[in-house]
Design a protein around this motif. Structure first.
Motif, PDB file in Angstrom:
ATOM      1  N   THR A  27      39.084  39.250  43.823  1.00  0.00           N
ATOM      2  CA  THR A  27      38.095  38.230  43.497  1.00  0.00           C
ATOM      3  C   THR A  27      38.685  37.261  42.483  1.00  0.00           C
ATOM      4  OG1 THR A  27      37.183  39.509  41.665  1.00  0.00           O
ATOM      5  CG2 THR A  27      36.200  39.868  43.847  1.00  0.00           C
ATOM      6  N   GLU A  29      37.435  36.480  39.756  1.00  0.00           N
ATOM      7  CA  GLU A  29      37.219  37.009  38.406  1.00  0.00           C
ATOM      8  C   GLU A  29      38.342  37.953  37.970  1.00  0.00           C
ATOM      9  OE1 GLU A  29      34.574  37.432  40.788  1.00  0.00           O
ATOM     10  OE2 GLU A  29      33.831  35.471  40.178  1.00  0.00           O
ATOM     11  N   SER A  30      38.983  38.615  38.934  1.00  0.00           N
ATOM     12  CA  SER A  30      40.041  39.568  38.586  1.00  0.00           C
ATOM     13  C   SER A  30      41.417  38.914  38.491  1.00  0.00           C
ATOM     14  CB  SER A  30      40.096  40.700  39.618  1.00  0.00           C
ATOM     15  OG  SER A  30      40.536  40.211  40.870  1.00  0.00           O
TER      16      SER A  30
END
Length: 164
Positions: A27, A29-30
């Motif tokens: 993702t 976010e990662s």
């Protein structure tokens, strides 16, 4: 043992590094972001793990640390005296678009390092490796075994039209 990858970004877009996450789709976010034009970043990849680097407009670069596995078709199997590349135990495969780098090195207590850069037009360039050697190889993107016909219905129609 793990490999360390140093990345320099000379491209006009940010790069996103996605570390191995046990099979879960990466993702945003990662991701670790490497800033455009002279940004730098690094990642470490453990044996049997991988990492993905997203290069906007160009696609993804995959780094796979495959340990003691070999791409047997790229080794001299019948040579009495194999070269250093053939004797190396550890394998890393770097895939980008339709090009692959096959990196082999000997096992050791210390980590192996590789430097990559993305130039101003999105081309990935190999800088250096701390140990072992690298070969550029070509792996198929899709393999269709010869037992499968491309158009099985045409084959069946051809048999039906033949007189007995």
């Amino acid at each position: 043992m793990k490999i360390n990858v140093e990345i320099t970004n000379r491209y006009g877009y940010n790069l996103a590094i996605h570390p191995y996450n046990h099979g879960v789709v990466p993702t945003s976010e990662s991701a670790e972001i490497i800033g455009k034009v002279e940004g730098t970043g690094a990642l470490s990849v453990e044996r049997s793990e991988s990492a993905i680097i997203d290069i906007p407009g160009m696609g993804s670069l995959l780094i796979q640390f495959m340990g003691e596995q070999k791409l047997s078709e790229y080794h001299d199997k019948f040579c009495e005296h194999p070269d250093e590349f053939d004797r190396c135990e550890q394998m890393v495969l770097i895939r980008y678009k339709t090009s692959e780098l096959y990196w082999r090195f000997f096992s050791s207590e210390s980590n192996a390092d590789i430097a990559l850069s993305v130039n101003d037009v999105g081309t990935v360039c190999l800088g250096k490796v701390s140990v072992g050697s690298v070969r550029q190889v070509a792996l198929p993107e899709l393999f269709v075994p010869p037992v499968f016909l491309v158009n099985p219905m045409a084959e069946m129609q051809g048999e039906a039209q033949q007189p007995e």
